[in-house]
Write an enzyme that holds these catalytic residues in place. Structure first.
Site, short mmCIF file in Angstrom:
data_model
loop_
_atom_site.label_atom_id
_atom_site.label_comp_id
_atom_site.label_asym_id
_atom_site.label_seq_id
_atom_site.Cartn_x
_atom_site.Cartn_y
_atom_site.Cartn_z
N ASP A 162 0.83 -1.20 0.00
CA ASP A 162 0.00 0.00 0.00
C ASP A 162 0.87 1.26 0.00
OD1 ASP A 162 0.81 -0.83 2.63
OD2 ASP A 162 -0.57 0.62 3.51
N GLU A 209 0.16 -1.37 5.69
CA GLU A 209 1.23 -0.92 6.59
C GLU A 209 1.06 0.56 6.92
OE1 GLU A 209 5.03 0.78 7.91
OE2 GLU A 209 3.93 1.30 6.10
ZN LIG Z 1 6.75 2.24 4.03
#
Ligand SMILES: [Zn+2]
Length: 386
Positions: free
Chosen positions: A81, A143
Site C-alpha cells: 500500500d 502498513e
Molecule cells: Zn513504508
C-alpha cells in the site's frame, strides 16, 4: 509483455496500480490488484504463492510466496500500500513511472512498491535446485494505516523463516531498531452547572489539570528510567497533541478530552505502558467525583529491536559497509521479530522522499540493491549458515 516482465515494467505496473490505504474510507483502496500482479509474476518463477485475505478487511490481502523448503531461509518483505497523495502538487503523474533526472518518479517508488520488483528481480536469479533453505517473498496490506496485514501474518504464524529484510526506505543502510507508537485518548467527565456557584457542577477542565500534571511527571520518570544512545532522540517521548474541553465561560463544563502520542523505546512494552498510564491517571483524579476513561486512538505498534549479534545484522553491515542503526519511523519489523524471524529494515529509497509529492527512487540505487539482495539470498538460502 513477457512474464515476469523486465524490472522497469514491473515497477511501472506496480506504481500504475493504485493501492492507497488510509484510515479515511474516502481514500482507502483494495491492495488486491497489486497482490495479484506479484502473485502472477512469482507463479511464473515457480514460487508457491498463497494469497491470505485479511479477516478484518476482506478486500485486502497479504501474499506469501515461497521457493524451496526448510526450517531456515530468508524473507524479503514489503508493503503493497501507499499513503494518499497531494493531488495537484505533483509535477509528475503519481500513478505512472516517469524516468527523469536520473530518478524514477511515482507514488510508491521509494516507499516502497519498487522494492518488491527489485526483490523479484534478485530472486529470479536463483533456481529451486540451488536453494538449501527457502526464499520467501512477502507482500503485506495496510502498513501505512492499520498494520492489519502484519498483525494478520502474526496471528496466522506466517511466514516461518529465520531472517528477514524489509525494504522500507533507509537509503540502503541497515536498521535494526525503532521506537513504537501509542496514541491514546483520555476523557474526563464531570457535571455541568452555573459558573456562579461551584457546588452546582464538577469541572472536567479542572480535572484535566490534574491529568496533565500527572502526565508530565510520568514523562519525566520515563525519560529518567529509559535511555538508548543509539537513537537520535535517546529517550521515550510523550506529546500532548490535542485538547478540547468546555464550551462557555459561564458554565462549569462536564467534558474534556486529551490526545497523547507516546513513543516507547525497545524494551518498553505497550500493555504495561497502558496499564501504568491508566493507574496513574485514575489515582490522580481519585476522590474528585470525576470519571476518567482512556482508549487507544488506533492499535499501537511496538518498538523494534533485533540483536546486534544476529547473522542478518552482521551480513547487512558487512555488505553495505554501514553499522546497523535506528530509524525514526515505525515498520512491520516488530511483528516479524515476534514470529521469531530476525529482521533488518533495509531498502533503496530515502525516507525524505516518502509521503511527499514527486516521490522518487534514484536510479543509481537499483543495481546495488539487486546485487545486495542476491548476496543475501546466496548467503542465507544457497549457502546457509549451519
Ligand atoms: Zn513504508
Amino acid at each position: 509483455m513477457q512474464n515476469p516482465p523486465n524490472l522497469l515494467d514491473m515497477i511501472n505496473a506496480l506504481i500504475s496500480t493504485p493501492s492507497i490505504s488510509s484510515a479515511n474510507p474516502d481514500y482507502d483502496q483494495s491492495n488486491r490488484p497489486v497482490i495479484n500482479l506479484l502473485a502472477n509474476w512469482l507463479n511464473e518463477l515457480g514460487y508457491q504463492t498463497e494469497i491470505l485475505t485479511l479477516d478484518s478487511q476482506p478486500d485486502k490481502a497479504n501474499l506469501v510466496a515461497t521457493l524451496g523448503r526448510g526450517p531456515g531461509g530468508l524473507v524479503l518483505a514489503g508493503h503493497t500500500d501507499t499513503v494518499p497523495y497531494d493531488e495537484g502538487r505533483w509535477n509528475y503523474d503519481p500513478f505512472q513511472l516517469t524516468r527523469a533526472n536520473g530518478r524514477l518518479y511515482g507514488l510508491g517508488t521509494s516507499d516502497m512498491k519498487a522494492f518488491l520488483a527489485l526483490a523479484i528481480e534478485a530472486a529470479a536469479f536463483f533456481s529451486v535446485a540451488q536453494l538449501k533453505e527457502p526464499l520467501i517473498l512477502v507482500a503485506t496490506a495496510d502498513e501505512e494505516s492499520s498494520m492489519d496485514g502484519a498483525r494478520a501474518l502474526l496471528a496466522a504464524q506466517r511466514p516461518q523463516a529465520r531472517y528477514a529484510v524489509i525494504g522500507e526506505p533507509t537509503g540502503l543502510r541497515p536498521v535494526r531498531m525503532h521506537k513504537g507508537i501509542l496514541m491514546e485518548s483520555i476523557h474526563v467527565r464531570g457535571r455541568s452547572g452555573h459558573s456562579s456557584d461551584p457546588a452546582l457542577g464538577n469541572s472536567a477542565l479542572e480535572g484535566m489539570v490534574k491529568v496533565l500534571s500527572e502526565l508530565l511527571d510520568w514523562r519525566r520518570e520515563l525519560q529518567a528510567q529509559h535511555m538508548n544512545p543509539l537513537f537520535d532522540i535517546p529517550v521515550p517521548t510523550l506529546n500532548l497533541g490535542y485538547i478540547h474541553g468546555g464550551d462557555n465561560p459561564n458554565r462549569i463544563c462536564a467534558d474534556c478530552e486529551l490526545h497523547i502520542d507516546l513513543r516507547p523505546l525497545p524494551g518498553m512494552e505497550i500493555g504495561a505502558l497502558r496499564e501504568a498510564l491508566q493507574n496513574r491517571l485514575r489515582i490522580a483524579v481519585e476522590n474528585s467525583g470525576l470519571e476518567l476513561s482512556c482508549h487507544p486512538l488506533f492499535e499501537a505498534t511496538p518498538a523494534m529491536e533485533t540483536a546486534a549479534t544476529s547473522a542478518i545484522v552482521h551480513s547487512t553491515e558487512e555488505l553495505t559497509g554501514y553499522r546497523a542503526t535506528s530509524a525514526a519511523f515505525c515498520t512491520e519489523g516488530p511483528y516479524f521479530n515476534q514470529l521469531g524471524i530476525d529482521t533488518v529494515v533495509l531498502g533503496p529509497g530515502d525516507i525524505d522522499q516518502a509521503h511527499q509529492p514527486d516521490e522518487y527512487l534514484a536510479e543509481d540505487r537499483i543495481t546495488p540493491t539487486v546485487e545486495l539482495l542476491r548476496k543475501l539470498i546466496h548467503r542465507f538460502c544457497v549457502n546457509p549458515p549451519t
